[in-house]
Design an enzyme around this catalytic site. Structure first.
Site, mmCIF file in Angstrom:
data_model
loop_
_atom_site.group_PDB
_atom_site.id
_atom_site.type_symbol
_atom_site.label_atom_id
_atom_site.label_comp_id
_atom_site.label_asym_id
_atom_site.label_seq_id
_atom_site.Cartn_x
_atom_site.Cartn_y
_atom_site.Cartn_z
ATOM 1 N N ARG A 1 0.808 -1.226 0.000
ATOM 2 C CA ARG A 1 0.000 0.000 0.000
ATOM 3 C C ARG A 1 0.837 1.270 0.000
ATOM 4 O O ARG A 1 0.351 2.342 0.366
ATOM 5 C CB ARG A 1 -1.001 -0.002 1.160
ATOM 6 N N LYS B 1 4.021 11.110 -11.370
ATOM 7 C CA LYS B 1 3.201 10.205 -12.175
ATOM 8 C C LYS B 1 3.916 8.863 -12.318
ATOM 9 O O LYS B 1 5.090 8.822 -12.694
ATOM 10 C CB LYS B 1 2.940 10.780 -13.559
ATOM 11 N N GLU C 1 11.151 17.314 -24.582
ATOM 12 C CA GLU C 1 10.396 17.757 -23.404
ATOM 13 C C GLU C 1 10.855 19.140 -22.946
ATOM 14 O O GLU C 1 10.052 19.949 -22.482
ATOM 15 C CB GLU C 1 10.540 16.740 -22.270
ATOM 16 N N LYS D 1 8.622 22.626 -14.687
ATOM 17 C CA LYS D 1 7.685 21.552 -14.373
ATOM 18 C C LYS D 1 7.337 21.552 -12.887
ATOM 19 O O LYS D 1 6.186 21.329 -12.504
ATOM 20 C CB LYS D 1 8.245 20.190 -14.776
ATOM 21 N N GLU E 1 -3.362 16.928 -11.536
ATOM 22 C CA GLU E 1 -3.772 17.232 -12.906
ATOM 23 C C GLU E 1 -5.263 17.550 -13.022
ATOM 24 O O GLU E 1 -5.961 17.070 -13.908
ATOM 25 C CB GLU E 1 -3.415 16.062 -13.836
ATOM 26 N N ARG F 1 -1.942 21.774 -14.706
ATOM 27 C CA ARG F 1 -0.922 20.774 -15.026
ATOM 28 C C ARG F 1 -1.141 20.155 -16.408
ATOM 29 O O ARG F 1 -0.205 19.637 -17.017
ATOM 30 C CB ARG F 1 -0.900 19.673 -13.958
ATOM 31 N N ASN G 1 0.856 18.360 -21.092
ATOM 32 C CA ASN G 1 0.505 17.322 -22.065
ATOM 33 C C ASN G 1 0.657 17.797 -23.513
ATOM 34 O O ASN G 1 0.338 17.048 -24.438
ATOM 35 C CB ASN G 1 -0.937 16.854 -21.840
ATOM 36 N N HIS H 1 1.511 15.461 -26.422
ATOM 37 C CA HIS H 1 1.337 14.078 -25.988
ATOM 38 C C HIS H 1 0.035 13.444 -26.471
ATOM 39 O O HIS H 1 -0.049 12.223 -26.564
ATOM 40 C CB HIS H 1 1.420 13.990 -24.457
ATOM 41 N N HIS I 1 1.156 10.259 -28.125
ATOM 42 C CA HIS I 1 0.805 8.930 -27.609
ATOM 43 C C HIS I 1 0.098 8.096 -28.666
ATOM 44 O O HIS I 1 0.290 6.877 -28.746
ATOM 45 C CB HIS I 1 -0.061 9.054 -26.360
ATOM 46 N N HIS J 1 9.752 8.008 -27.605
ATOM 47 C CA HIS J 1 8.831 8.965 -26.995
ATOM 48 C C HIS J 1 9.171 10.397 -27.373
ATOM 49 O O HIS J 1 8.278 11.197 -27.705
ATOM 50 C CB HIS J 1 8.848 8.804 -25.471
#
Length: 391
Positions: free
Chosen positions: A147, A169, A211, A253, A263, A267, A271, A274, A278, A290
């Site tokens: 957990r 993330k 990036e 960032k 997000e 935030r 993206n 992306h 993606h 990527h």
């Protein structure tokens, strides 16, 4: 899966004595706020010497799992494990096959089984040593093991230092899309040592700067211009230029995610590139790197924005020039199949009620704010716009 072994915003820190319990070192530090209280990103040559002290602070048992991929393990694993043991840390080293194809629930399960088999408790921690894939998978293991256990990021690629290691993330891919299974789990600390980049090829180093370009495009046009002027030494690996780029990108960032960790709002500007990117990665079965996907994605999304009238004319040309400065692609043949790419874009986790939401880029260095951070675009409109590119 294999066992390697068993049992203040970029402010330079010149340590003449220990800094809040940390050993002597010289690095730059950026603070990032999080629900757990926040963490620091420390950037500088030799900062990897802080891994053992970081584990000692995070894990009362002084035990950790060092998770890497086979390539990074072969180059850096022995050195890092020796350093951890010299620092009195009991370390279990585990590595898995490199590449996006390993970013799966199966890899997550195998890593989790290895930690359980080693008897690591909640008083241990996970250390990620690698690029973005390693950080995402190892972070997801840390987020879910017993957990949740503490997590330390040690990025070894340009892309991971500039972007992937910051923000908390974590997750894995699913056959229907990228990063669809995961959790937010902030690291205890990020230790970015540019010396790790010395073993990378120029193409791999260049990929990570997609990036950095994105960071400039969304909030800092002067930074984007500096990146363009400095592209050659950055790709070559010039130490001071690399450190400056990593620190500035982490500042950008860090500021964004500190204000919107989960997000829910601003935030989402991170993206940019992306949504299309993606889709291109998924279409290529993840053979497209990527950074290349993000570079093409930024240009494509700017073109869509200009067609919709939300992005200033000429912005696409500026972004295309930026990515080309790093030798990155600005187009991809898959975009000539607009229905397929639009279909894959709908699978993106940012889609809501079947409608694609793209970052609202208004001009270089400026995005929408408040309720206009993103722009909804119907798939029929996407297809119509992209069809025009092939004509």
């Amino acid at each position: 899966m294999q066992w390697v072994s068993s049992p203040d915003r970029g402010k330079p820190v010149h340590c003449a004595a220990s800094l809040k319990g940390w050993p002597l070192n010289h690095y730059s530090e950026v603070s990032v706020r999080s629900a757990g209280g926040g963490y620091s990103v420390r950037v500088g040559a030799g900062v990897r010497e802080l891994i053992a002290p970081a584990v000692a602070r995070a894990a009362p048992s002084r035990r950790c799992a060092l998770i890497s991929d086979h390539n990074v393990e072969a180059r850096w694993g022995s050195e890092v494990i020796a350093s951890l043991r010299d620092g009195g840390i009991d370390v279990v080293g585990i590595s898995f096959a490199p590449g996006e194809a390993s970013k799966t629930r199966e890899t997550w399960a195998a890593l989790t089984d290895s930690l359980l088999g080693a008897g690591l408790g909640r008083d241990a921690c996970v250390v990620s040593l690698g690029g973005g894939v390693v950080g995402d998978v190892a972070g997801f293991v840390a987020a879910t093991y017993l957990r949740g256990v503490p997590f330390i990021q040690v990025p070894t690629t340009t892309l991971a230092m500039i972007d992937a290691s910051v923000g908390g993330k974590t997750g894995v891919d699913h056959p229907t899309g990228k990063n669809l299974v995961g959790a937010f789990h902030a690291p205890e600390v990020v230790l970015a040592d540019p010396e790790f980049l010395s073993t990378l090829g120029a193409g791999t180093r260049a990929e990570g700067y997609a990036e950095a370009v994105k960071h400039g495009v969304i909030v800092d046009a002067p930074y984007a211009a500096w990146l363009s002027r400095t592209a050659e030494p950055l790709v070559r690996g010039a130490a001071e230029a690399v450190k400056r780029a990593v620190v500035r990108s982490v500042e950008i960032k860090g500021e964004v995610v500190s204000g919107d960790e989960f997000e829910a709002g601003r935030r989402q500007i991170l993206n940019l590139g992306h949504t299309v990117g993606h889709a291109l990665e998924l279409d290529s079965a993840y053979s497209l790197p990527h950074g290349h996907a993000v570079a093409v994605g930024m240009v494509a999304e700017a073109r869509i924005g200009e067609a919709l009238g939300v992005t200033a004319k000429g912005t696409t040309r500026e972004i295309r020039s930026l990515v080309r400065a790093f030798g990155l692609p600005d187009d991809n043949p898959a975009l000539r199949r607009p229905r397929r790419i639009a279909e894959l874009m709908v699978r993106d986790k940012k889609t809501r009620s079947g409608v694609v939401h793209m970052v609202r880029l208004e001009e270089l260095g400026r995005t929408g704010v408040g309720n206009e951070v993103t722009t909804p675009v119907a798939t029929t409109e996407l297809v119509r716009i992209m069809k025009g590119w092939a004509q």
